[in-house]
Design a protein around this motif. Structure first.
Motif, mmCIF file in Angstrom:
data_model
loop_
_atom_site.group_PDB
_atom_site.id
_atom_site.type_symbol
_atom_site.label_atom_id
_atom_site.label_comp_id
_atom_site.label_asym_id
_atom_site.label_seq_id
_atom_site.Cartn_x
_atom_site.Cartn_y
_atom_site.Cartn_z
ATOM 1 N N GLY A 64 0.786 -1.470 0.256
ATOM 2 C CA GLY A 64 0.096 0.286 0.108
ATOM 3 C C GLY A 64 1.115 1.283 0.146
ATOM 4 O O GLY A 64 0.404 2.042 -0.462
ATOM 5 N N THR A 65 2.244 1.185 0.393
ATOM 6 C CA THR A 65 3.456 2.619 -0.160
ATOM 7 C C THR A 65 2.951 3.137 -1.177
ATOM 8 O O THR A 65 3.073 1.664 -2.100
ATOM 9 C CB THR A 65 4.775 2.154 0.339
ATOM 10 O OG1 THR A 65 4.531 0.870 1.795
ATOM 11 C CG2 THR A 65 5.221 3.086 0.548
ATOM 12 N N ILE A 66 3.226 4.158 -1.393
ATOM 13 C CA ILE A 66 2.720 4.926 -2.993
ATOM 14 C C ILE A 66 4.276 6.096 -2.837
ATOM 15 O O ILE A 66 4.100 6.415 -1.995
ATOM 16 C CB ILE A 66 1.677 5.544 -2.690
ATOM 17 C CG1 ILE A 66 0.360 5.028 -2.565
ATOM 18 C CG2 ILE A 66 1.476 6.797 -3.622
ATOM 19 C CD1 ILE A 66 -1.112 5.986 -2.384
ATOM 20 N N LEU A 67 4.566 5.861 -3.582
ATOM 21 C CA LEU A 67 6.237 6.457 -3.978
ATOM 22 C C LEU A 67 5.611 7.191 -4.953
ATOM 23 O O LEU A 67 4.669 6.617 -6.401
ATOM 24 C CB LEU A 67 6.995 5.340 -4.378
ATOM 25 C CG LEU A 67 7.363 3.979 -3.226
ATOM 26 C CD1 LEU A 67 8.571 3.445 -4.776
ATOM 27 C CD2 LEU A 67 7.794 5.202 -2.082
ATOM 28 N N SER A 68 6.106 8.334 -5.565
ATOM 29 C CA SER A 68 5.875 9.232 -6.203
ATOM 30 C C SER A 68 7.202 9.610 -6.985
ATOM 31 O O SER A 68 8.326 10.237 -6.715
ATOM 32 C CB SER A 68 4.934 10.378 -6.503
ATOM 33 O OG SER A 68 5.431 11.317 -5.313
ATOM 34 N N GLY A 69 7.123 10.472 -8.601
ATOM 35 C CA GLY A 69 8.050 10.804 -8.991
ATOM 36 C C GLY A 69 9.737 9.938 -9.257
ATOM 37 O O GLY A 69 9.305 9.257 -8.973
ATOM 38 N N GLU A 70 10.838 11.172 -8.866
ATOM 39 C CA GLU A 70 11.730 10.771 -8.486
ATOM 40 C C GLU A 70 11.675 9.912 -7.566
ATOM 41 O O GLU A 70 13.083 8.734 -7.451
ATOM 42 C CB GLU A 70 12.383 11.738 -7.988
ATOM 43 C CG GLU A 70 12.774 12.081 -6.893
ATOM 44 C CD GLU A 70 11.810 13.100 -6.060
ATOM 45 O OE1 GLU A 70 11.948 13.289 -5.098
ATOM 46 O OE2 GLU A 70 11.455 13.182 -7.463
#
Length: 119
Positions: A64-70
């Protein structure tokens, strides 16, 4: 379990990046691909605001961890066949700062870049 790559399907550069991930995924089905503006994205991932999604790709990990972009880039690279070695480069001191600056500069200009790359 697949990770979910949420991207701007209206952007040619973003579509090309999603296609690149699809072609290079380590194991078929590694990624699930969802456009930012889809009803499924809104219902499954309400924490990903459409505006934020239009500024940077998002990767939702199985926990469920959300990572964005870099921050999503090393995780995407880790899940590829040929480029997983490149994920290590993000551990070099200062790499996170450089990745942030470059990713955000590119993301702001992606529509102009798309016009040149995909006339």
């Amino acid at each position: 379990m697949a990770v979910v790559l949420v991207y701007d399907a209206d952007c040619p550069v973003c579509r090309a990046a999603a296609d690149w991930a699809r072609r290079n995924e380590g194991i078929p089905g590694t990624f699930e691909y969802l456009p930012c503006r889809s009803a499924e994205t809104r219902s499954r991932f309400p924490a990903i605001a459409e505006g934020a999604c239009l500024q940077a790709m998002h990767l939702v990990l199985p926990d469920g961890t959300i990572l964005s972009g870099e921050n999503a880039l090393p995780e995407i690279l880790r899940r590829t066949r040929r480029y997983r070695w490149a994920a290590v480069l993000f551990r070099i001191p200062g790499a996170g700062i450089l990745a942030r600056v470059l990713y955000r500069a590119f993301a702001r200009r992606r529509h102009r870049i798309a016009k040149r790359l995909f006339p």
